[in-house]
Design a protein around this motif. Structure first.
Motif, mmCIF file in Angstrom:
data_model
loop_
_atom_site.group_PDB
_atom_site.id
_atom_site.type_symbol
_atom_site.label_atom_id
_atom_site.label_comp_id
_atom_site.label_asym_id
_atom_site.label_seq_id
_atom_site.Cartn_x
_atom_site.Cartn_y
_atom_site.Cartn_z
ATOM 1 N N ALA A 155 0.837 -1.213 0.000
ATOM 2 C CA ALA A 155 0.000 0.000 0.000
ATOM 3 C C ALA A 155 0.871 1.262 0.000
ATOM 4 O O ALA A 155 0.611 2.197 0.740
ATOM 5 N N GLY A 156 1.938 1.239 -0.808
ATOM 6 C CA GLY A 156 2.803 2.401 -0.944
ATOM 7 C C GLY A 156 3.827 2.570 0.163
ATOM 8 O O GLY A 156 4.565 3.548 0.176
ATOM 9 N N GLN A 157 3.876 1.629 1.104
ATOM 10 C CA GLN A 157 4.838 1.715 2.203
ATOM 11 C C GLN A 157 5.841 0.566 2.111
ATOM 12 O O GLN A 157 5.475 -0.567 1.805
ATOM 13 N N ARG A 158 7.105 0.884 2.394
ATOM 14 C CA ARG A 158 8.134 -0.150 2.417
ATOM 15 C C ARG A 158 8.011 -0.933 3.721
ATOM 16 O O ARG A 158 7.912 -0.359 4.800
ATOM 17 N N LYS A 159 8.002 -2.258 3.599
ATOM 18 C CA LYS A 159 7.954 -3.138 4.766
ATOM 19 C C LYS A 159 9.098 -4.130 4.663
ATOM 20 O O LYS A 159 9.444 -4.578 3.569
ATOM 21 N N GLU A 160 9.669 -4.464 5.798
ATOM 22 C CA GLU A 160 10.721 -5.466 5.866
ATOM 23 C C GLU A 160 10.424 -6.407 7.015
ATOM 24 O O GLU A 160 9.860 -5.997 8.024
ATOM 25 N N TRP A 161 10.781 -7.669 6.840
ATOM 26 C CA TRP A 161 10.614 -8.634 7.914
ATOM 27 C C TRP A 161 11.548 -9.816 7.668
ATOM 28 O O TRP A 161 12.057 -10.011 6.581
ATOM 29 N N ASP A 162 11.773 -10.549 8.736
ATOM 30 C CA ASP A 162 12.572 -11.765 8.662
ATOM 31 C C ASP A 162 11.652 -12.958 8.869
ATOM 32 O O ASP A 162 10.658 -12.874 9.597
ATOM 33 N N ALA A 163 11.991 -14.051 8.219
ATOM 34 C CA ALA A 163 11.209 -15.279 8.336
ATOM 35 C C ALA A 163 12.155 -16.457 8.521
ATOM 36 O O ALA A 163 13.311 -16.419 8.088
ATOM 37 N N ILE A 213 -7.871 -8.288 -0.708
ATOM 38 C CA ILE A 213 -6.763 -7.899 -1.584
ATOM 39 C C ILE A 213 -5.587 -8.868 -1.474
ATOM 40 O O ILE A 213 -5.039 -9.296 -2.497
ATOM 41 N N LEU A 214 -5.194 -9.252 -0.268
ATOM 42 C CA LEU A 214 -4.057 -10.171 -0.133
ATOM 43 C C LEU A 214 -4.397 -11.535 -0.726
ATOM 44 O O LEU A 214 -3.569 -12.144 -1.396
ATOM 45 N N SER A 215 -5.595 -11.999 -0.519
ATOM 46 C CA SER A 215 -6.003 -13.279 -1.080
ATOM 47 C C SER A 215 -5.891 -13.263 -2.604
ATOM 48 O O SER A 215 -5.374 -14.204 -3.221
ATOM 49 N N HIS A 216 -6.348 -12.185 -3.234
ATOM 50 C CA HIS A 216 -6.236 -12.045 -4.689
ATOM 51 C C HIS A 216 -4.783 -11.928 -5.125
ATOM 52 O O HIS A 216 -4.396 -12.456 -6.175
ATOM 53 N N ARG A 217 -3.972 -11.247 -4.316
ATOM 54 C CA ARG A 217 -2.551 -11.102 -4.641
ATOM 55 C C ARG A 217 -1.857 -12.460 -4.616
ATOM 56 O O ARG A 217 -1.080 -12.784 -5.511
ATOM 57 N N VAL A 218 -2.151 -13.268 -3.598
ATOM 58 C CA VAL A 218 -1.549 -14.605 -3.492
ATOM 59 C C VAL A 218 -1.971 -15.462 -4.682
ATOM 60 O O VAL A 218 -1.147 -16.163 -5.279
ATOM 61 N N GLU A 219 -3.231 -15.400 -5.057
ATOM 62 C CA GLU A 219 -3.714 -16.142 -6.220
ATOM 63 C C GLU A 219 -2.978 -15.698 -7.486
ATOM 64 O O GLU A 219 -2.539 -16.528 -8.292
ATOM 65 N N VAL A 221 -4.826 0.267 9.806
ATOM 66 C CA VAL A 221 -6.083 0.478 9.097
ATOM 67 C C VAL A 221 -5.993 0.052 7.639
ATOM 68 O O VAL A 221 -6.873 -0.642 7.126
ATOM 69 N N VAL A 222 -4.924 0.423 6.950
ATOM 70 C CA VAL A 222 -4.799 0.124 5.517
ATOM 71 C C VAL A 222 -4.769 -1.385 5.288
ATOM 72 O O VAL A 222 -5.494 -1.906 4.431
#
Length: 160
Positions: free
Chosen positions: A52-60, A118-124, A108-109
């Motif tokens: 949603a226009g924001q940079r996100k980072e994470w470790d897995a 939206i995420l479900s459609h993105r994963v598909e 909220v976003v």
């Protein structure tokens, strides 16, 4: 916590589909919004994305990896997520890939996007792009045949 379950059939053998999925650094080529995935070691990944226009980072962390069968993971930082992808041999040239992911949207976003699916459609879409990426090549870009059990990697096999 949201649960996303998606599957797709690809026209390659299970070992080729699995081998390609182990090439995490290739994910930006077919995953929408993913800008970088760095393989830190056999069981740890660092992700960068535009959400949603924001940079996100994470470790897995990869918690289980069985060649040609399954890869399971969970996040260690950032937005809480976990999941498993499995590879099912249909015949010598067909594989069913099944993905289940638990995701805890933040803010909220992300919560609004989750409510809209939206995420479900993105994963598909990501799975469809993976199918196109793999089938257009006809072979994997690399492979890792090691096994991960209970968070411990078997490093007798090497990535290539």
């Amino acid at each position: 916590m949201s649960v996303i379950e998606k599957s797709i059939q690809v026209n390659v053998p299970a070992n080729i589909a699995y081998n390609q999925w182990t090439q995490f650094e290739d994910f930006p080529q077919f995953m929408e919004g993913i800008t970088e995935v760095r393989q830190l070691d056999d069981t740890h990944l660092h992700w960068c994305a535009n959400v949603a226009g924001q940079r996100k980072e994470w470790d897995a962390e990869i918690t289980e990896q069985i060649p040609d069968k399954r890869i399971a993971w969970h996040s260690l930082s950032g937005t809480k997520n976990a999941g498993v992808i499995t590879f099912h041999h249909i015949d010598d040239s067909t594989t069913r890939i099944m993905l289940q992911m638990d995701y805890d949207p933040e803010g909220v976003v992300e919560n609004t996007g989750d409510a809209l699916g939206i995420l479900s459609h993105r994963v598909e879409g990501d799975l469809k792009r993976f199918k196109g990426f793999l089938e257009s090549r006809g072979k994997e870009t690399g492979a890792w045949r090691g096994k991960v059990e209970q968070g411990t990697s078997n490093t007798r096999n090497t990535r290539h």
